[in-house]
Design an enzyme around this catalytic site. Sequence first.
Site, mmCIF file in Angstrom:
data_model
loop_
_atom_site.group_PDB
_atom_site.id
_atom_site.type_symbol
_atom_site.label_atom_id
_atom_site.label_comp_id
_atom_site.label_asym_id
_atom_site.label_seq_id
_atom_site.Cartn_x
_atom_site.Cartn_y
_atom_site.Cartn_z
ATOM 1 N N LYS A 128 4.264 3.877 -5.497
ATOM 2 C CA LYS A 128 5.257 4.599 -5.643
ATOM 3 C C LYS A 128 6.338 3.857 -6.364
ATOM 4 C CE LYS A 128 6.143 4.830 -1.050
ATOM 5 N NZ LYS A 128 4.883 3.766 -0.916
ATOM 6 N N THR A 129 6.519 2.651 -6.121
ATOM 7 C CA THR A 129 7.578 1.721 -7.028
ATOM 8 C C THR A 129 7.023 1.360 -8.601
ATOM 9 O OG1 THR A 129 8.291 0.731 -4.780
ATOM 10 C CG2 THR A 129 8.871 -0.653 -6.961
ATOM 11 N N ASP A 164 14.273 4.577 -5.031
ATOM 12 C CA ASP A 164 13.296 4.114 -4.373
ATOM 13 C C ASP A 164 13.414 3.955 -2.886
ATOM 14 O OD1 ASP A 164 10.524 3.124 -4.004
ATOM 15 O OD2 ASP A 164 11.111 1.026 -4.836
ATOM 16 N N GLN A 170 7.646 4.810 6.705
ATOM 17 C CA GLN A 170 8.117 3.335 6.642
ATOM 18 C C GLN A 170 9.689 3.616 6.928
ATOM 19 O OE1 GLN A 170 6.530 0.765 3.432
ATOM 20 N NE2 GLN A 170 5.300 2.453 2.936
ATOM 21 N N ARG A 187 1.394 -4.702 4.406
ATOM 22 C CA ARG A 187 2.106 -5.671 3.431
ATOM 23 C C ARG A 187 0.776 -6.449 2.837
ATOM 24 N NH1 ARG A 187 5.353 -3.214 1.492
ATOM 25 N NH2 ARG A 187 4.588 -1.726 2.994
HETATM 26 P P1 ATP Z 1 5.297 0.508 -0.507
HETATM 27 O O1 ATP Z 1 5.104 1.631 0.214
HETATM 28 O O2 ATP Z 1 4.975 -0.925 0.252
HETATM 29 O O3 ATP Z 1 6.723 0.086 -1.127
HETATM 30 P P2 ATP Z 1 4.262 1.185 -3.101
HETATM 31 O O4 ATP Z 1 3.802 2.731 -2.830
HETATM 32 O O5 ATP Z 1 5.681 1.292 -3.742
HETATM 33 O O6 ATP Z 1 4.274 0.392 -1.774
HETATM 34 P P3 ATP Z 1 3.491 -0.404 -5.151
HETATM 35 O O7 ATP Z 1 4.262 -1.456 -4.532
HETATM 36 O O8 ATP Z 1 4.227 0.170 -6.343
HETATM 37 O O9 ATP Z 1 3.221 0.410 -3.874
HETATM 38 O O10 ATP Z 1 2.133 -0.717 -5.448
HETATM 39 C C1 ATP Z 1 1.132 -1.657 -4.785
HETATM 40 C C2 ATP Z 1 0.345 -2.243 -5.584
HETATM 41 O O11 ATP Z 1 -0.544 -1.642 -6.192
HETATM 42 C C3 ATP Z 1 1.298 -3.209 -6.474
HETATM 43 O O12 ATP Z 1 0.608 -4.366 -6.930
HETATM 44 C C4 ATP Z 1 0.872 -2.303 -8.107
HETATM 45 O O13 ATP Z 1 0.870 -3.161 -9.072
HETATM 46 C C5 ATP Z 1 -0.481 -1.743 -7.649
HETATM 47 N N1 ATP Z 1 -0.840 -0.574 -8.424
HETATM 48 C C6 ATP Z 1 -0.284 0.659 -8.200
HETATM 49 N N2 ATP Z 1 -0.696 1.405 -8.926
HETATM 50 C C7 ATP Z 1 -1.721 1.144 -9.618
HETATM 51 C C8 ATP Z 1 -2.821 1.393 -10.607
HETATM 52 N N3 ATP Z 1 -2.849 2.670 -10.883
HETATM 53 N N4 ATP Z 1 -3.895 0.577 -10.885
HETATM 54 C C9 ATP Z 1 -3.730 -0.579 -10.339
HETATM 55 N N5 ATP Z 1 -2.977 -1.243 -9.546
HETATM 56 C C10 ATP Z 1 -1.895 -0.652 -9.215
HETATM 57 MG MG MG Z 2 7.621 0.151 -2.923
#
Ligand code: ATP
Ligand code: MG
Length: 739
Positions: A47-48, A245, A283, A699
């Site tokens: 997402k981020t 976010d 979350q 995490r």
């Molecule tokens: P949270 O809910 O914990 O905030 P999130 O959904 O925001 O998580 P991110 O932190 O954006 O998730 O991504 C998690 C990990 O996956 C990061 O290390 C990011 O770089 C990696 N990632 C995300 N998308 C891809 C992709 N398409 N290919 C490879 N790595 C990815």
């Molecule tokens: Mg995030």
Amino acid sequence: MTDTSNNLEILKQYKQALLKGLNDRQLEAVEALTGSTLVIAGAGSGKTAVLTRRVAYLISKGQTPGEILCLTFTNKAAREMNERVRDLLQSIKIQLPYVPPWKEDYLTNPLLATFHSLGVRILREFGEKINLRPEFSILDLDDQKKIIRRIFKELNVDKKKIQPNLVSYFISQCKQELLESKDSRRVSKDFLPIFHQIYQKYEAILQESSIVDFDDLLLKPYLLLKANPGVLEILRNRWPHIMIDEFQDTNEAQIELIKLLQPYDLLRKDPQRSLFVVGDDAQSIYGFRGSKIEIILNFEEQYPGTEEIILNQNYRSTQKILDLAEQVLTHNPKQKKKALFTENETAVDVHYYTARNDKDEAEFVIRTMAQLYCMPEEAEESSGSEDDIHLDSSDAQAAPTPQRSVSNDPVSSMFDLYLDDESFSPSASLQNYQPTSWSIPANIDWGKVKELDSTAVLYRTHSQSRAIEEAFLQNRVPYKLVSGTRFLDRKEIKDVMSMLKFLANGNDKVALRRFLPLVLTGVGPKTLDKIMAYLDDYEYPLPPKHQEQLLHLINKLQTVWTEHTRLIDLTKDLLVASGYARYLKGEYPNKDEYEARMENIGEIFSLMFPFDQDDQIPLAERLNQFLAQVALMTSQELNEGDDKTPKISIMSLHQSKGLEFETVFLVGIEDGLLPHINSLIEPGGVEEEVRLAYVGVTRAKKHLYLTSADSRITFGQIKANPISRIFRPFLDTYVKRTK
Ligand code: ATP
Ligand code: MG
């Protein structure tokens, strides 16, 4: 090739570079450039990452960078996002000029900020419209208290009847619900009319001195924009694209502000605008601070026609970690189903360890790291088997398992200290306790173990950090405690330590100056000076009532000193006899805050515990040794500095939001800790704890260790909590037990 086709080719390459590696759904999200979009997705699904790419993508397509507003939850997250956007753009040869954070540049850079810092900017620029001078200052909590006290004096409010903190709580509640002082009667009928009067005076003082408090940073921009269509228009034009976010933790004031800046009608009419929010309802963990999970769940009602995108590939964790996370969420059937999958390796198990006590739990973390990072082959081969552990059998046998019978009822046992002052009673349960002693591999130079930087210990309550810190200090494991204040920097800890220091050394006037105004009534700075002068020279004309009060206190302290032989008993008695417990209760009428303070003080007892084991040592010597150790502990921490040594992070689950680590130790999975004791009696409380547990589990990228302790020292007493109800049903199926 013509120039135009050349340019098109370059643009295509840029697009490819920016969107490289995204999965189809992520791609769909990044390319949703108009209207309203809600990306609701599980942890680690990107997402981020999508948010960051989208900022860069918009800019690469020619959007003026300043037209993008991206709101995040913490300053740290905002900084990180800034860096990521810069890097992404650099990869396609777009260089954003450097702009210092305080500069109001709404052209060359996207604004990546928190809601509160957005509030500051709006008020600095347009505050004059609501009679706020641009150089306004932001009030800190201590000063807020002082202002409220001043109003009390002016209105002749009896502090014994109404606590100043209850008033600040009331004001904060009103502001979070966007109620000004004139409307504050709408907040709740439970508050006396005087509260509203105080709120009005408080506002007048703040206004007069050009001060805003923390809650004003959301309320005032909202009021300003509501009352000034001209300003609203400027801001709507400035930020046609708004992104958020961690949307699951938005509160009422924040969503109302967004609805003003990006109203539905305008969004529908103008294809050049967008509202893009990402979050995970599972979350949502800041309910206690006013965040409302309904805002994300009912987003579509506010913005009909919202495109909802669900990301379901997790890039962070192994399948085993995800399976456990999914099981944890089965406790909350209302949570939206997301069924995450991953292509990451699955070979590594999630482990669970039952520690004998909190010391053993902390040492387990160190032993496991030694295996993982310093003898990795061994760890891979025999992961989780009994042989892994370097058990010093003689010590282990000498250490009896602590009795579990001390208290199996977490509710009653944890509230021991919160009962009336009289209930502070010396603990008889500590005598038979012997900490376990397992050997931790010696000779490891932890300062060179770079994996520490990607390792975290996550806990539910700050008081759990003490045992972990102590073990890390003893074993020279560099760590950083990611917490607002360090344990010994906390006000209430300093207060209690100042009383102890005075008992140990009657000449310590610095200590005396600290606690006298807290425990004597009516002692302000002037009287304090007089008292100090009187203590220097008994001829000094101190008013008799202060003389009496002082004498009374000193007599009490002397009695306390002579009546005890053990530090814990001495300190418990001291808290009551000095009047400090009463003072604290008055300072924090909000039950949760008071309990958190008491919980911290309880940790002093745990630090004292080993000093009380030898009955032969006289009390004075015991106290001096204890104070010296604590002083050493502080200076060791202070010496830690800002160096580049790898460090393991210790933080609360709340602080871990949005972060990721190769290895995570989720400690204290016990009823009473996670779920927290208070949540057991609050409606919806355990559900929020389940989400917190989910945040913790997700995490971890590769290694996840869950631990609980058969017993732990809490408030200087041994407590035995059952294994967490959140994890208990899954421990045998989804987790490998480690002995
Ligand atoms: P949270 O809910 O914990 O905030 P999130 O959904 O925001 O998580 P991110 O932190 O954006 O998730 O991504 C998690 C990990 O996956 C990061 O290390 C990011 O770089 C990696 N990632 C995300 N998308 C891809 C992709 N398409 N290919 C490879 N790595 C990815
Ligand atoms: Mg995030």
